[in-house]
Write an enzyme that holds these catalytic residues in place. Structure first.
Site, PDB file in Angstrom:
ATOM      1  CG  LEU A 193      28.698  33.479  38.506  1.00 32.33           C
ATOM      2  CD1 LEU A 193      27.391  33.788  37.675  1.00 32.33           C
ATOM      3  CD2 LEU A 193      30.624  33.916  38.223  1.00 32.33           C
ATOM      4  CB  ALA A 194      28.462  28.988  44.924  1.00 32.89           C
ATOM      5  CB  SER A 221      29.095  36.652  47.813  1.00 34.31           C
ATOM      6  OG  SER A 221      27.902  37.638  47.821  1.00 34.31           O
ATOM      7  CD  GLU A 263      36.815  43.599  49.817  1.00 28.79           C
ATOM      8  OE1 GLU A 263      35.857  44.741  49.697  1.00 28.79           O
ATOM      9  OE2 GLU A 263      36.891  43.441  50.854  1.00 28.79           O
ATOM     10  CB  SER A 272      35.985  39.650  44.713  1.00 28.48           C
ATOM     11  OG  SER A 272      36.289  40.882  45.164  1.00 28.48           O
ATOM     12  N   GLY A 305      25.369  29.091  41.622  1.00 37.24           N
ATOM     13  CA  GLY A 305      25.229  30.947  41.357  1.00 37.24           C
ATOM     14  C   GLY A 305      24.276  30.985  40.464  1.00 37.24           C
ATOM     15  CB  ILE A 306      22.150  30.151  38.610  1.00 36.69           C
ATOM     16  CG1 ILE A 306      21.558  30.456  37.515  1.00 36.69           C
ATOM     17  CG2 ILE A 306      21.012  29.457  39.634  1.00 36.69           C
ATOM     18  CD1 ILE A 306      20.783  29.280  36.187  1.00 36.69           C
ATOM     19  CE1 TYR A 319      33.261  37.040  49.010  1.00 36.74           C
ATOM     20  CE2 TYR A 319      35.201  39.169  48.426  1.00 36.74           C
ATOM     21  CZ  TYR A 319      34.091  37.647  47.959  1.00 36.74           C
ATOM     22  OH  TYR A 319      33.612  38.296  46.375  1.00 36.74           O
TER      23      TYR A 319
HETATM   24  P1  NAP Z   1      25.433  36.584  45.582  1.00 37.44           P
HETATM   25  O1  NAP Z   1      23.899  37.827  44.860  1.00 37.44           O
HETATM   26  O2  NAP Z   1      25.677  36.682  47.058  1.00 37.44           O
HETATM   27  O3  NAP Z   1      24.794  34.988  44.906  1.00 37.44           O
HETATM   28  C1  NAP Z   1      25.988  34.128  45.490  1.00 37.44           C
HETATM   29  C2  NAP Z   1      25.048  32.956  45.177  1.00 37.44           C
HETATM   30  O4  NAP Z   1      26.400  32.208  45.178  1.00 37.44           O
HETATM   31  C3  NAP Z   1      23.390  32.870  45.433  1.00 37.44           C
HETATM   32  O5  NAP Z   1      23.142  32.210  44.029  1.00 37.44           O
HETATM   33  C4  NAP Z   1      24.071  31.672  46.603  1.00 37.44           C
HETATM   34  O6  NAP Z   1      23.229  30.679  46.621  1.00 37.44           O
HETATM   35  C5  NAP Z   1      24.990  30.842  45.865  1.00 37.44           C
HETATM   36  N1  NAP Z   1      25.579  30.137  47.333  1.00 37.44           N
HETATM   37  C6  NAP Z   1      25.613  30.322  48.396  1.00 37.44           C
HETATM   38  N2  NAP Z   1      26.552  29.610  49.096  1.00 37.44           N
HETATM   39  C7  NAP Z   1      26.573  28.932  48.178  1.00 37.44           C
HETATM   40  C8  NAP Z   1      26.850  26.228  48.542  1.00 37.44           C
HETATM   41  N3  NAP Z   1      27.236  26.332  49.600  1.00 37.44           N
HETATM   42  N4  NAP Z   1      26.823  26.363  47.826  1.00 37.44           N
HETATM   43  C9  NAP Z   1      25.815  26.491  46.223  1.00 37.44           C
HETATM   44  N5  NAP Z   1      25.347  28.078  45.699  1.00 37.44           N
HETATM   45  C10 NAP Z   1      26.059  28.935  47.027  1.00 37.44           C
HETATM   46  O7  NAP Z   1      26.284  37.403  44.482  1.00 37.44           O
HETATM   47  P2  NAP Z   1      26.795  38.083  42.992  1.00 37.44           P
HETATM   48  O8  NAP Z   1      26.679  39.781  43.537  1.00 37.44           O
HETATM   49  O9  NAP Z   1      25.428  37.510  42.496  1.00 37.44           O
HETATM   50  O10 NAP Z   1      28.098  37.660  43.044  1.00 37.44           O
HETATM   51  C11 NAP Z   1      28.436  36.126  42.291  1.00 37.44           C
HETATM   52  C12 NAP Z   1      30.000  35.964  42.164  1.00 37.44           C
HETATM   53  O11 NAP Z   1      30.912  36.887  42.224  1.00 37.44           O
HETATM   54  C13 NAP Z   1      30.179  35.711  43.920  1.00 37.44           C
HETATM   55  O12 NAP Z   1      31.296  34.450  43.823  1.00 37.44           O
HETATM   56  C14 NAP Z   1      31.111  36.634  44.320  1.00 37.44           C
HETATM   57  O13 NAP Z   1      31.659  36.729  46.222  1.00 37.44           O
HETATM   58  C15 NAP Z   1      31.946  37.515  43.474  1.00 37.44           C
HETATM   59  N6  NAP Z   1      31.829  38.696  43.108  1.00 37.44           N
HETATM   60  C16 NAP Z   1      30.596  39.925  43.009  1.00 37.44           C
HETATM   61  C17 NAP Z   1      31.623  41.187  42.776  1.00 37.44           C
HETATM   62  C18 NAP Z   1      30.042  42.382  43.255  1.00 37.44           C
HETATM   63  O14 NAP Z   1      30.525  43.232  43.546  1.00 37.44           O
HETATM   64  N7  NAP Z   1      28.599  42.278  42.972  1.00 37.44           N
HETATM   65  C19 NAP Z   1      32.520  41.452  42.455  1.00 37.44           C
HETATM   66  C20 NAP Z   1      33.670  40.782  42.708  1.00 37.44           C
HETATM   67  C21 NAP Z   1      33.038  38.873  42.309  1.00 37.44           C
HETATM   68  P3  NAP Z   1      21.341  31.464  47.303  1.00 37.44           P
HETATM   69  O15 NAP Z   1      20.539  32.312  46.999  1.00 37.44           O
HETATM   70  O16 NAP Z   1      20.922  30.141  47.625  1.00 37.44           O
HETATM   71  O17 NAP Z   1      21.942  31.831  47.930  1.00 37.44           O
HETATM   72  O1  G4F Z   2      28.592  46.681  49.980  1.00 42.42           O
HETATM   73  P1  G4F Z   2      29.324  46.057  50.651  1.00 42.42           P
HETATM   74  O2  G4F Z   2      29.659  44.862  51.986  1.00 42.42           O
HETATM   75  O3  G4F Z   2      30.647  45.482  49.558  1.00 42.42           O
HETATM   76  P2  G4F Z   2      32.221  44.844  49.185  1.00 42.42           P
HETATM   77  O4  G4F Z   2      32.269  44.808  50.937  1.00 42.42           O
HETATM   78  O5  G4F Z   2      32.769  46.093  49.163  1.00 42.42           O
HETATM   79  O6  G4F Z   2      32.474  43.199  48.889  1.00 42.42           O
HETATM   80  C1  G4F Z   2      31.702  43.338  47.477  1.00 42.42           C
HETATM   81  O7  G4F Z   2      32.152  43.679  46.701  1.00 42.42           O
HETATM   82  C2  G4F Z   2      32.758  42.974  46.134  1.00 42.42           C
HETATM   83  C3  G4F Z   2      34.196  43.698  44.873  1.00 42.42           C
HETATM   84  O8  G4F Z   2      34.684  44.076  45.861  1.00 42.42           O
HETATM   85  C4  G4F Z   2      32.764  41.323  46.598  1.00 42.42           C
HETATM   86  F1  G4F Z   2      33.786  40.522  45.745  1.00 42.42           F
HETATM   87  C5  G4F Z   2      32.127  40.891  47.802  1.00 42.42           C
HETATM   88  O9  G4F Z   2      31.400  40.075  47.233  1.00 42.42           O
HETATM   89  C6  G4F Z   2      30.592  42.608  47.827  1.00 42.42           C
HETATM   90  O10 G4F Z   2      29.712  41.904  46.799  1.00 42.42           O
HETATM   91  O11 G4F Z   2      30.138  46.570  51.459  1.00 42.42           O
HETATM   92  C7  G4F Z   2      30.864  48.549  50.619  1.00 42.42           C
HETATM   93  C8  G4F Z   2      31.772  49.354  52.009  1.00 42.42           C
HETATM   94  C9  G4F Z   2      32.598  48.842  53.224  1.00 42.42           C
HETATM   95  O12 G4F Z   2      33.795  49.483  52.584  1.00 42.42           O
HETATM   96  C10 G4F Z   2      31.580  48.495  53.550  1.00 42.42           C
HETATM   97  O13 G4F Z   2      32.306  48.794  55.314  1.00 42.42           O
HETATM   98  O14 G4F Z   2      30.106  49.925  52.036  1.00 42.42           O
HETATM   99  C11 G4F Z   2      31.088  50.067  53.734  1.00 42.42           C
HETATM  100  N1  G4F Z   2      29.748  50.254  54.214  1.00 42.42           N
HETATM  101  C12 G4F Z   2      29.288  50.880  54.996  1.00 42.42           C
HETATM  102  N2  G4F Z   2      28.124  50.464  56.087  1.00 42.42           N
HETATM  103  C13 G4F Z   2      28.023  48.829  54.378  1.00 42.42           C
HETATM  104  C14 G4F Z   2      27.507  50.011  55.337  1.00 42.42           C
HETATM  105  N3  G4F Z   2      28.208  47.939  53.189  1.00 42.42           N
HETATM  106  C15 G4F Z   2      27.583  47.198  54.134  1.00 42.42           C
HETATM  107  N4  G4F Z   2      27.571  45.530  53.847  1.00 42.42           N
HETATM  108  N5  G4F Z   2      26.967  47.594  54.915  1.00 42.42           N
HETATM  109  C16 G4F Z   2      26.782  48.323  55.579  1.00 42.42           C
HETATM  110  O15 G4F Z   2      25.343  49.206  56.581  1.00 42.42           O
END
Ligand code: NAP
Ligand code: G4F
Length: 345
Positions: free
Chosen positions: A87-88, A91, A136, A134, A11-12, A158
């Site tokens: 991290l991949a 998501s 979530e 997460s 997920g780089i 998810y």
């Molecule tokens: P992101 O921006 O959506 O990045 C996801 C990464 O995973 C991208 O590099 C993507 O590659 C890669 N990927 C997706 N499917 C793959 C596959 N089949 N094989 C290999 N690589 C794949 O996510 P992020 O926000 O950086 O989050 C990183 C991690 O933390 C994720 O696991 C997410 O679920 C978790 N997380 C995120 C948050 C948050 O708030 N950001 C919170 C809690 C947990 P491509 O560029 O090719 O799409």
């Molecule tokens: O920004 P979101 O899509 O983030 P969500 O669902 O909290 O998930 C993210 O955070 C998680 C950590 O708790 C990660 F694990 C996960 O990979 C991801 O990075 O939505 C946040 C909130 C939700 O309640 C959604 O229903 O925003 C609300 N929302 C309202 N309108 C929307 C929208 N979300 C999205 N994406 N798009 C909308 O138009």
């Protein structure tokens, strides 16, 4: 301490992967990244890291996919990383309702594939694994705030996949003595956040509205509340987890919760606009079940890792709005330039 260390980041190309790669390069790691083959370029977030010659402080990319066990085995046993950051993932929570089996395969079983090859590598040398868990996973849990002892009540495919990966990580730690940690990270954002997540969707829209590219913003549930921090701080916590004497699981959060409405208020205020003039509700963005409230307690990380969040929510959103206004200004300048040099005119 970390000189000549080697890390693999899956997920780089994502938000967190790019910040983590920057952090590890700054610490002198030899960084390897797993990327998916794509017909379009996906390395924009890490392009600035790709100039160094192989070795300490460099980034080398390898094609692979979390669905491909054989490819992962070959790659990881070849590189022999000291640290693996998984991290991949698929998501996006909303997308997971449309693609539940795919999400389970990548986000859930993908983590197991990494753990299984790490177990094999651990027969040869020490390896440490970080699993991106997460908030979530807490879903509809009644406890507020949520910490490492809170019971999971996942509310999406998810979240179920992440719970599966979380327990596999603990199982590999307990059954095989593998150094494996879960970082239970609450939402974290940045100018590099994917545009399909709500904070970035909002700040991107503000920039585009200011430069005449759009005049409406369609959103779903505005009442949900999240504990939003800055991604740059959160990757520091990932690294810290793998530097401890013993592996453990940690909640990473700010302890503050805000609604989507709060986010809209701060983002549109930054450019002196009233969000209510631009936002419309579109039922397509509602989820079959939505987590209504998340707020984390990161006391354990504070005490054991010495980790602190640095950026309050309003400052984070202003950073994102400013970056997206700059981005839209560059896009506008490019569009104007192309219009002026169009030979058909
Ligand atoms: P992101 O921006 O959506 O990045 C996801 C990464 O995973 C991208 O590099 C993507 O590659 C890669 N990927 C997706 N499917 C793959 C596959 N089949 N094989 C290999 N690589 C794949 O996510 P992020 O926000 O950086 O989050 C990183 C991690 O933390 C994720 O696991 C997410 O679920 C978790 N997380 C995120 C948050 C948050 O708030 N950001 C919170 C809690 C947990 P491509 O560029 O090719 O799409
Ligand atoms: O920004 P979101 O899509 O983030 P969500 O669902 O909290 O998930 C993210 O955070 C998680 C950590 O708790 C990660 F694990 C996960 O990979 C991801 O990075 O939505 C946040 C909130 C939700 O309640 C959604 O229903 O925003 C609300 N929302 C309202 N309108 C929307 C929208 N979300 C999205 N994406 N798009 C909308 O138009």
């Amino acid at each position: 301490m970390s000189e000549n260390r080697c890390a693999l980041i899956t997920g780089i190309t994502g938000q967190d992967g790019s910040y983590l790669a920057e952090l590890l390069v700054s610490k002198g790691y030899e960084v390897h990244g797993l990327i998916r083959r794509s017909s379009t370029t996906t390395t924009g977030r890490i392009a600035h890291l790709m100039n160094a010659a192989p070795g300490p402080g460099s980034v080398e990319l390898h094609y692979g996919d979390l669905s491909d066990s054989i490819g992962l085995n070959t790659l990881i046993l070849d590189i022999e990383p000291d640290e693996i950051y998984n991290l991949a993932a698929q998501s996006h929570v909303r997308v997971s309702f449309d693609k539940p089996l795919y999400t389970m395969d990548i986000t859930g079983v993908g983590a197991l594939r990494i753990l299984e090859v790490a177990r094999q590598l651990a027969r040869r040398k020490e390896v440490r694994v970080y699993q991106a868990s997460s908030s979530e996973m807490f879903g509809a849990a009644p406890d507020v705030p949520q910490n490492e002892c809170t019971t999971f009540r996942p509310q999406s495919p998810y979240a179920c996949a992440k719970v599966y990966a979380y327990y596999q990580t603990i199982n590999y730690r307990e059954a095989y003595d593998l150094y494996a940690c879960n970082g239970i990270l609450f939402n974290h954002e940045s100018p590099r956040r994917g545009e399909q997540f709500v904070t970035r969707k909002i700040t991107r829209a503000v920039g585009r509205i200011m430069h005449g590219f759009q005049d409406k913003l369609f959103l779903g549930n505005l009442d949900a509340k999240r504990d939003w921090g800055y991604a740059k701080d959160y990757v520091e916590a990932m690294w810290l987890m793998l530097q401890q004497d013993e592996p453990d699981d940690f909640v990473i959060a700010t302890g503050q919760s805000h609604s989507i409405r709060d986010c809209l208020e701060i983002a549109f205020d930054r450019v002196n606009l009233n969000w209510e003039d631009y936002v419309e509700i579109d039922p397509r963005f509602f989820r079959p079940t939505d987590v209504s409230f998340l707020q984390g307690d990161c006391s354990k990380a504070r005490e054991s890792l010495g980790w602190e969040p640095s950026t309050p929510f309003d400052e984070l959103i202003r950073i994102m709005v400013d970056a997206d206004c700059d981005l839209a200004a560059r896009e506008r300048a490019l569009e104007d330039m192309n219009a002026n040099t169009d030979p058909r005119k």
